[in-house]
Scaffold this motif. Sequence first.
Motif, PDB file in Angstrom:
ATOM      1  N   SER A 284      10.905  14.288 -10.732  1.00 52.73           N
ATOM      2  CA  SER A 284      10.163  15.082 -11.715  1.00 52.73           C
ATOM      3  C   SER A 284      10.127  16.574 -11.398  1.00 52.73           C
ATOM      4  O   SER A 284       9.898  17.392 -12.287  1.00 52.73           O
ATOM      5  CB  SER A 284       8.728  14.575 -11.812  1.00 52.73           C
TER       6      SER A 284
ATOM      7  N   THR B 144       3.100  14.959  -7.919  1.00 49.45           N
ATOM      8  CA  THR B 144       2.986  13.566  -8.349  1.00 49.45           C
ATOM      9  C   THR B 144       1.832  12.893  -7.624  1.00 49.45           C
ATOM     10  O   THR B 144       1.529  13.234  -6.474  1.00 49.45           O
ATOM     11  CB  THR B 144       4.289  12.779  -8.096  1.00 49.45           C
TER      12      THR B 144
ATOM     13  N   ARG C 254       6.948   8.326 -20.268  1.00 49.45           N
ATOM     14  CA  ARG C 254       6.654   9.692 -20.711  1.00 49.45           C
ATOM     15  C   ARG C 254       6.235  10.579 -19.544  1.00 49.45           C
ATOM     16  O   ARG C 254       6.839  11.620 -19.292  1.00 49.45           O
ATOM     17  CB  ARG C 254       5.592   9.684 -21.817  1.00 49.45           C
ATOM     18  N   THR C 255       5.200  10.169 -18.820  1.00 46.63           N
ATOM     19  CA  THR C 255       4.709  10.974 -17.690  1.00 46.63           C
ATOM     20  C   THR C 255       4.719  10.189 -16.384  1.00 46.63           C
ATOM     21  O   THR C 255       4.422  10.749 -15.338  1.00 46.63           O
ATOM     22  CB  THR C 255       3.266  11.469 -17.952  1.00 46.63           C
ATOM     23  N   SER C 256       5.038   8.912 -16.451  1.00 46.05           N
ATOM     24  CA  SER C 256       4.992   8.078 -15.253  1.00 46.05           C
ATOM     25  C   SER C 256       6.382   7.655 -14.812  1.00 46.05           C
ATOM     26  O   SER C 256       7.340   7.686 -15.595  1.00 46.05           O
ATOM     27  CB  SER C 256       4.123   6.839 -15.494  1.00 46.05           C
TER      28      SER C 256
ATOM     29  N   VAL D 261       2.528   9.320 -11.362  1.00 46.38           N
ATOM     30  CA  VAL D 261       2.422  10.157 -12.550  1.00 46.38           C
ATOM     31  C   VAL D 261       2.645  11.600 -12.120  1.00 46.38           C
ATOM     32  O   VAL D 261       2.122  12.040 -11.092  1.00 46.38           O
ATOM     33  CB  VAL D 261       1.037   9.997 -13.225  1.00 46.38           C
TER      34      VAL D 261
ATOM     35  N   PRO E 278      -1.366  15.171 -16.841  1.00 48.87           N
ATOM     36  CA  PRO E 278      -0.017  14.589 -16.861  1.00 48.87           C
ATOM     37  C   PRO E 278       0.974  15.460 -17.633  1.00 48.87           C
ATOM     38  O   PRO E 278       0.625  16.089 -18.632  1.00 48.87           O
ATOM     39  CB  PRO E 278      -0.223  13.248 -17.576  1.00 48.87           C
ATOM     40  N   VAL E 279       2.207  15.487 -17.125  1.00 48.79           N
ATOM     41  CA  VAL E 279       3.298  16.231 -17.761  1.00 48.79           C
ATOM     42  C   VAL E 279       4.507  15.300 -17.909  1.00 48.79           C
ATOM     43  O   VAL E 279       4.663  14.338 -17.157  1.00 48.79           O
ATOM     44  CB  VAL E 279       3.687  17.488 -16.957  1.00 48.79           C
ATOM     45  N   GLU E 280       5.347  15.601 -18.872  1.00 46.03           N
ATOM     46  CA  GLU E 280       6.516  14.764 -19.133  1.00 46.03           C
ATOM     47  C   GLU E 280       7.526  14.847 -17.994  1.00 46.03           C
ATOM     48  O   GLU E 280       7.629  15.873 -17.314  1.00 46.03           O
ATOM     49  CB  GLU E 280       7.170  15.170 -20.454  1.00 46.03           C
TER      50      GLU E 280
END
Length: 169
Positions: free
Chosen positions: A49, A53, A84-86, A114, A122-124
């Motif tokens: 990501s 996290t 999506r975010t996880s 996440v 949370p972010v994508e």
Amino acid sequence: MQAKFPSESLTILTDLVLPSETNPLNNLFGGELLARMDRAASISARRHSRRITVTASVNHVAFNKSIPLGSVVTVEAKVSRSFRTSMEIFIDVWVEDRESGNRSKANEAIYTFVAVDETGHPVEVPAIDPQTDEEKARFEAALRRKQLSLVLAGKMKPSDATELKALFL
């Protein structure tokens, strides 16, 4: 956001089992192994990501084989699927035979992380593009695991769990 390969998140931690990390049977404490797996999974999620996290859940842990004092333990973690975010992180734990050097699988686990911004929201995250047969199998199974978790938590109606229903048709 461009999809990434699971191999880009691969994290390998190798360490020795020390006396202070063992139980009265001289095997690695389960909690110590959980901490090692959490660290490897955290690095893997961060590599995928490129964000902060946090551990959302420990979905599965199998303590199949004890890990004796003095063993060389290798924890391998990589993202098996992202949503999506996880991100689902699949972790394999290997123990090395002291005499032959052969590795055998001792344990495995599945964690969910996440990605969050600096305020904890949370972010994508990027999608995953599995390459190997094992990566593809873990990718496909991840959606079933997620749907089962959501159904059990009361966040999804069983009738909406399409991947789970497909198992029984």
